[in-house]
Design a protein around this motif. Structure first.
Motif, mmCIF file in Angstrom:
data_model
loop_
_atom_site.group_PDB
_atom_site.id
_atom_site.type_symbol
_atom_site.label_atom_id
_atom_site.label_comp_id
_atom_site.label_asym_id
_atom_site.label_seq_id
_atom_site.Cartn_x
_atom_site.Cartn_y
_atom_site.Cartn_z
ATOM 1 N N GLY A 16 50.530 42.084 46.787
ATOM 2 C CA GLY A 16 50.396 42.345 45.356
ATOM 3 C C GLY A 16 49.303 41.500 44.736
ATOM 4 O O GLY A 16 48.453 41.994 43.999
ATOM 5 N N TRP A 17 49.316 40.217 45.034
ATOM 6 C CA TRP A 17 48.309 39.312 44.497
ATOM 7 C C TRP A 17 46.932 39.710 44.980
ATOM 8 O O TRP A 17 45.977 39.765 44.190
ATOM 9 C CB TRP A 17 48.621 37.866 44.897
ATOM 10 N N ILE A 18 46.793 40.007 46.267
ATOM 11 C CA ILE A 18 45.499 40.412 46.835
ATOM 12 C C ILE A 18 45.011 41.694 46.169
ATOM 13 O O ILE A 18 43.859 41.795 45.751
ATOM 14 C CB ILE A 18 45.595 40.585 48.369
ATOM 15 N N TYR A 19 45.906 42.683 46.046
ATOM 16 C CA TYR A 19 45.521 43.959 45.437
ATOM 17 C C TYR A 19 45.065 43.746 43.988
ATOM 18 O O TYR A 19 44.038 44.284 43.575
ATOM 19 C CB TYR A 19 46.691 44.949 45.486
ATOM 20 N N ARG A 20 45.820 42.975 43.218
ATOM 21 C CA ARG A 20 45.457 42.733 41.811
ATOM 22 C C ARG A 20 44.150 41.967 41.678
ATOM 23 O O ARG A 20 43.430 42.117 40.696
ATOM 24 C CB ARG A 20 46.589 42.001 41.093
ATOM 25 N N TYR A 21 43.818 41.149 42.657
ATOM 26 C CA TYR A 21 42.576 40.386 42.625
ATOM 27 C C TYR A 21 41.377 41.261 43.012
ATOM 28 O O TYR A 21 40.308 41.162 42.415
ATOM 29 C CB TYR A 21 42.671 39.185 43.567
ATOM 30 N N VAL A 22 41.571 42.156 43.986
ATOM 31 C CA VAL A 22 40.474 42.945 44.541
ATOM 32 C C VAL A 22 40.227 44.232 43.758
ATOM 33 O O VAL A 22 39.095 44.668 43.605
ATOM 34 C CB VAL A 22 40.761 43.257 46.037
ATOM 35 N N VAL A 23 41.305 44.868 43.243
ATOM 36 C CA VAL A 23 41.193 46.160 42.570
ATOM 37 C C VAL A 23 41.525 46.006 41.087
ATOM 38 O O VAL A 23 42.573 45.460 40.742
ATOM 39 C CB VAL A 23 42.136 47.206 43.218
ATOM 40 N N THR A 24 40.630 46.497 40.224
ATOM 41 C CA THR A 24 40.899 46.507 38.780
ATOM 42 C C THR A 24 40.770 47.940 38.275
ATOM 43 O O THR A 24 40.084 48.768 38.871
ATOM 44 C CB THR A 24 39.938 45.583 38.003
ATOM 45 N N TYR A 25 41.434 48.209 37.160
ATOM 46 C CA TYR A 25 41.495 49.550 36.585
ATOM 47 C C TYR A 25 40.878 49.532 35.196
ATOM 48 O O TYR A 25 41.179 48.651 34.400
ATOM 49 C CB TYR A 25 42.951 49.993 36.447
ATOM 50 N N LYS A 26 40.036 50.527 34.927
ATOM 51 C CA LYS A 26 39.424 50.653 33.605
ATOM 52 C C LYS A 26 39.939 51.929 32.946
ATOM 53 O O LYS A 26 39.656 53.034 33.417
ATOM 54 C CB LYS A 26 37.908 50.711 33.722
ATOM 55 N N PRO A 27 40.710 51.804 31.850
ATOM 56 C CA PRO A 27 41.185 53.007 31.163
ATOM 57 C C PRO A 27 40.025 53.741 30.490
ATOM 58 O O PRO A 27 39.140 53.123 29.918
ATOM 59 C CB PRO A 27 42.153 52.472 30.112
#
Length: 179
Positions: A16-27
Motif C-alpha cells: 500500500g505504501w509503495i503503491y501510494r508513493y509510486v502511483v498518483t491520481y489526477k481528477p
C-alpha cells in the motif's frame, strides 16, 4: 534466494505504501452519483452491517470496498455504470467499480446520518507513475483515463481517495491524489 524472499516479503507488507508513493491520481471530472434502489444491492450492503452501530468513515469505506469486491468482477468490455444494474451483471470496468463503491458508501453515509458531513463521488482521472502520465503511452481508448472515488468531508474539506478496482486486484485501499 533469501534476499529474494526478503524483498518479496517487504513488497507484500508495504504494498500500500509503495503503491501510494509510486502511483498518483489526477481528477479530471466528476462522474454521475447513483442512488441505490435495487433491493438485492441494499441486501448485499445490509448483510455487512451486523453489530455495526455508529459507523465511522473508515468502517464505511471498508464495508463499501468489501461489498464492491464481493459483488463485481472486472471486465475490459463496455458495461453498465448504474450499480442497480451492475448487481445483476456482476461485471464492471473501472467506471462501474467507482459508481458501485461510491453508491454503496453514500447509502451507508445516509443510513448513519453522516451524509451532511461526507459525500463519495466517482471521478474520471489520470494515473501518474513516478509523476509521468501513463495514459499517453496507450493507443487503446480503454486506457485514455481511469475512474476512482473521492470521499470529501464537506465541513473540513478533508478528502480520502479510493480506487476500488485496485483494491479488488491488489488489496490497496487508499490512493494518493496528485498535487
Amino acid at each position: 534466494m533469501k534476499t529474494l524472499l526478503i524483498v518479496l516479503l517487504i513488497g507484500v507488507v508495504f504494498k500500500g505504501w509503495i503503491y501510494r508513493y509510486v502511483v498518483t491520481y489526477k481528477p479530471i471530472e466528476k462522474r454521475t452519483n447513483y442512488l441505490i434502489v435495487n433491493g438485492e444491492l441494499v441486501n448485499s450492503i445490509e448483510t455487512k452491517l451486523i453489530n455495526n452501530e455508529g459507523l465511522k468513515i473508515e468502517k464505511i469505506i471498508d464495508i463499501g470496498l468489501s461489498v464492491t469486491s464481493q459483488q463485481l468482477r472486472f471486465t475490459a468490455t463496455k458495461n453498465y455504470r448504474d450499480p442497480n444494474k451492475l448487481i445483476s451483471t456482476r461485471t464492471a470496468n473501472c467506471i462501474g467499480y467507482a459508481a458501485f463503491f461510491s453508491a454503496s458508501c453514500n447509502y451507508l453515509l445516509k443510513k448513519y446520518d453522516l451524509d451532511s458531513i461526507w459525500v463519495a463521488t466517482p471521478h474520471k482521472g489520470q494515473l501518474y507513475l513516478l509523476d509521468i502520465n501513463i495514459h499517453k503511452y496507450f493507443k487503446s481508448p480503454f486506457f485514455k483515463d481511469h475512474d476512482f472515488v473521492i470521499i470529501e468531508n464537506m465541513r473540513t474539506g478533508n478528502t480520502l481517495a479510493i480506487d476500488p478496482t485496485i483494491y479488488d486486484y491488489l488489496g490497496v485501499n487508499y490512493i494518493t491524489l496528485k498535487k
